[in-house]
Design an enzyme around this catalytic site. Structure first.
Site, PDB file in Angstrom:
ATOM      1  N   THR A   1      -2.014 -13.233   0.790  1.00 18.02           N
ATOM      2  CA  THR A   1      -1.667 -12.077  -0.035  1.00 18.02           C
ATOM      3  C   THR A   1      -2.190 -12.266  -1.455  1.00 18.02           C
ATOM      4  O   THR A   1      -2.920 -13.214  -1.739  1.00 18.02           O
ATOM      5  CB  THR A   1      -0.143 -11.783   0.063  1.00 18.02           C
ATOM      6  OG1 THR A   1       0.104 -10.544  -0.593  1.00 18.02           O
ATOM      7  CG2 THR A   1       0.718 -12.859  -0.567  1.00 18.02           C
TER       8      THR A   1
ATOM      9  N   LYS B   1      -6.809 -12.621  -1.450  1.00 14.80           N
ATOM     10  CA  LYS B   1      -7.409 -11.938  -0.288  1.00 14.80           C
ATOM     11  C   LYS B   1      -8.936 -11.895  -0.305  1.00 14.80           C
ATOM     12  O   LYS B   1      -9.561 -11.807   0.749  1.00 14.80           O
ATOM     13  CB  LYS B   1      -6.889 -10.497  -0.207  1.00 14.80           C
ATOM     14  CG  LYS B   1      -5.442 -10.383   0.221  1.00 14.80           C
ATOM     15  CD  LYS B   1      -5.091  -8.909   0.339  1.00 14.80           C
ATOM     16  CE  LYS B   1      -3.705  -8.692   0.862  1.00 14.80           C
ATOM     17  NZ  LYS B   1      -3.486  -7.301   1.261  1.00 14.80           N
TER      18      LYS B   1
ATOM     19  N   ASP C   1      -4.755  -4.658   7.988  1.00 15.21           N
ATOM     20  CA  ASP C   1      -4.139  -3.504   7.313  1.00 15.21           C
ATOM     21  C   ASP C   1      -4.587  -2.159   7.905  1.00 15.21           C
ATOM     22  O   ASP C   1      -3.793  -1.224   8.012  1.00 15.21           O
ATOM     23  CB  ASP C   1      -4.455  -3.520   5.822  1.00 15.21           C
ATOM     24  CG  ASP C   1      -3.561  -4.490   5.058  1.00 15.21           C
ATOM     25  OD1 ASP C   1      -2.439  -4.754   5.522  1.00 15.21           O
ATOM     26  OD2 ASP C   1      -3.994  -4.973   3.999  1.00 15.21           O
TER      27      ASP C   1
ATOM     28  N   GLY D   1      -7.631   1.629  -4.619  1.00 16.08           N
ATOM     29  CA  GLY D   1      -7.451   0.197  -4.831  1.00 16.08           C
ATOM     30  C   GLY D   1      -7.632  -0.572  -3.533  1.00 16.08           C
ATOM     31  O   GLY D   1      -8.269  -0.090  -2.585  1.00 16.08           O
TER      32      GLY D   1
ATOM     33  N   ASN E   1      -8.506   9.892  -6.848  1.00 13.92           N
ATOM     34  CA  ASN E   1      -8.013   8.754  -7.622  1.00 13.92           C
ATOM     35  C   ASN E   1      -8.037   9.077  -9.102  1.00 13.92           C
ATOM     36  O   ASN E   1      -8.878   9.856  -9.571  1.00 13.92           O
ATOM     37  CB  ASN E   1      -8.886   7.524  -7.350  1.00 13.92           C
ATOM     38  CG  ASN E   1      -8.219   6.236  -7.802  1.00 13.92           C
ATOM     39  OD1 ASN E   1      -7.038   6.025  -7.527  1.00 13.92           O
ATOM     40  ND2 ASN E   1      -8.945   5.379  -8.499  1.00 13.92           N
ATOM     41  N   ARG E   2      -7.083   8.461  -9.864  1.00 11.40           N
ATOM     42  CA  ARG E   2      -7.058   8.636 -11.316  1.00 11.40           C
ATOM     43  C   ARG E   2      -8.425   8.279 -11.901  1.00 11.40           C
ATOM     44  O   ARG E   2      -9.010   9.049 -12.643  1.00 11.40           O
ATOM     45  CB  ARG E   2      -5.958   7.746 -11.907  1.00 11.40           C
ATOM     46  CG  ARG E   2      -5.942   7.713 -13.417  1.00 11.40           C
ATOM     47  CD  ARG E   2      -4.818   6.860 -13.937  1.00 11.40           C
ATOM     48  NE  ARG E   2      -4.943   5.453 -13.540  1.00 11.40           N
ATOM     49  CZ  ARG E   2      -4.070   4.507 -13.869  1.00 11.40           C
ATOM     50  NH1 ARG E   2      -3.003   4.821 -14.584  1.00 11.40           N
ATOM     51  NH2 ARG E   2      -4.247   3.265 -13.471  1.00 11.40           N
TER      52      ARG E   2
ATOM     53  N   THR F   1      -1.745   4.943  -3.681  1.00 13.11           N
ATOM     54  CA  THR F   1      -1.609   4.490  -5.069  1.00 13.11           C
ATOM     55  C   THR F   1      -0.253   3.782  -5.170  1.00 13.11           C
ATOM     56  O   THR F   1       0.572   3.859  -4.250  1.00 13.11           O
ATOM     57  CB  THR F   1      -1.614   5.646  -6.092  1.00 13.11           C
ATOM     58  OG1 THR F   1      -0.353   6.325  -6.034  1.00 13.11           O
ATOM     59  CG2 THR F   1      -2.740   6.634  -5.828  1.00 13.11           C
TER      60      THR F   1
ATOM     61  N   TYR G   1       6.446   0.833   0.076  1.00  8.62           N
ATOM     62  CA  TYR G   1       7.639   0.546   0.892  1.00  8.62           C
ATOM     63  C   TYR G   1       8.818   0.061   0.058  1.00  8.62           C
ATOM     64  O   TYR G   1       9.844  -0.344   0.588  1.00  8.62           O
ATOM     65  CB  TYR G   1       7.320  -0.456   2.014  1.00  8.62           C
ATOM     66  CG  TYR G   1       6.664  -1.729   1.549  1.00  8.62           C
ATOM     67  CD1 TYR G   1       7.401  -2.800   1.099  1.00  8.62           C
ATOM     68  CD2 TYR G   1       5.284  -1.832   1.561  1.00  8.62           C
ATOM     69  CE1 TYR G   1       6.794  -3.949   0.662  1.00  8.62           C
ATOM     70  CE2 TYR G   1       4.655  -2.984   1.126  1.00  8.62           C
ATOM     71  CZ  TYR G   1       5.422  -4.043   0.674  1.00  8.62           C
ATOM     72  OH  TYR G   1       4.805  -5.176   0.235  1.00  8.62           O
TER      73      TYR G   1
ATOM     74  N   GLY H   1       6.176   3.381   4.169  1.00 11.29           N
ATOM     75  CA  GLY H   1       5.223   2.284   4.362  1.00 11.29           C
ATOM     76  C   GLY H   1       5.729   1.142   5.224  1.00 11.29           C
ATOM     77  O   GLY H   1       4.999   0.175   5.454  1.00 11.29           O
TER      78      GLY H   1
END
Ligand code: NAP
Length: 280
Positions: free
Chosen positions: A66, A70, A106, A133, A156-157, A195, A225, A246
């Site tokens: 994690t 990664k 994922d 992301g 996306n922003r 996001t 989540y 999530g």
């Protein structure tokens, strides 16, 4: 019972004490009566090469990887599976025939959650994906594997970041259309928030601009989540739209890792209960 024969699985991260993975995996191990134990290892970036050497030397049966390891771990394993290479991140390492292989589970996690929990055996032709992301990369990869999806609106922003992601995963520019978070999403069949908007402690925030009207035919998945019920999901429910949190993606990506390591399909419901009862 931990015995001399017990095989060790784990997760490496920095920080890692908050992770729900031990609770999720140990719940499945207990339910199946397997001779494994899953623990969390706090590994700092400078310790990552030694940790992977340690995995080899100690004969660990598998690791989850994690934040922030990664990407860096990709150079330390012997082989990176195609899916992880394209996504650009490894979240699972397994010893296969004496070699360490890096995987990314994922994309499987999100697509399986949509299929099983969202009832989406077939995907709708138009999908909106919010975010660009690390998580969005895996979600977009999963979506683009499905030929029935004609168009993904990637919003996306930071639009340049979405453009770069679209170039990477849809080099021909045929199926991904990029825009700002304010882009229209009213007529999509599926909307996925990847996001971190709405995540604890900003629980009152929604990634959708004020005044956005969702229709009842748009399935909404928020991969956040923590909390499980985000403002976006409350907006979806108010619109009469199917709303998924999530938890499913988290549990299904874990289930896929578990199966890679042990060869056994774990009970996903038990893993979800493990997350909810653990430190999620
Ligand atoms: P990341 O790589 O840091 O990306 C964050 C994304 O959120 C970017 O698109 C960023 O936009 C956007 N963002 C953050 N703050 C924003 C704000 N105030 N306004 C507008 N956009 C904002 O994070 P990540 O790893 O992709 O994770 C994203 C979320 O997914 C987290 O909540 C994480 O917990 C969740 N997640 C869930 C699962 C699961 O299994 N359910 C798996 C992975 C991640 P910019 O590009 O403009 O900065």
């Amino acid at each position: 019972m931990i015995a001399g024969s017990t095989q060790v699985l784990g997760v490496i991260g920095d920080p890692v004490a908050h992770t729900a993975s031990p609770a999720m995996h140990n719940a499945a191990i207990a339910a199946l009566g397997l001779d494994y134990a899953y623990v969390a290892f706090h590994v700092r970036p400078q310790g990552l090469p030694a940790a992977i050497d340690g995995m080899r030397a100690l004969g660990l049966a598998g690791l989850n990887v994690t934040v922030p390891h990664k990407v860096a771990v990709m150079d330390l394993v012997d082989e990176v599976a195609e899916e992880a290479r394209v996504i650009g991140a490894v979240n699972t390492v397994a010893p296969i025939d004496g070699r360490l292989v890096g995987y990314n589970t994922d994309a499987y996690g999100v697509m399986e959650s949509l299929r099983v929990q969202g009832g989406l055996e077939a995907m709708p032709p138009r999908v909106a994906l919010l975010g660009a992301g690390g998580a969005a990369r895996a979600v977009l990869y999963g979506l683009l594997q499905r030929p029935e999806i004609e168009q993904v609106l990637l919003l996306n922003r930071t639009v340049e970041r979405a453009e770069a992601l679209a170039r990477d995963l849809d080099p021909g520019g045929k199926r991904v259309v990029v825009g700002p978070l304010t882009g229209p999403v009213a007529d999509v069949g599926l909307l996925i928030n990847s996001t971190s908007i709405g995540m604890h402690p900003h629980e009152d925030a929604s990634p959708l601009p004020a005044g956005t009207v969702l229709g009842p035919h748009t399935t909404v998945l928020d991969i956040v989540y923590k909390p499980l019920q985000t403002r976006l999901l409350r907006q979806a429910e108010k619109a009469g739209a199917p709303a998924l949190n999530g938890l499913g993606m988290l549990a299904y990506q874990g289930a896929r890792s578990f199966e890679i390591w042990t060869g056994v399909k774990p009970p996903v419901e038990v893993m979800m209960q493990g997350i909810l009862g653990g430190a999620a």
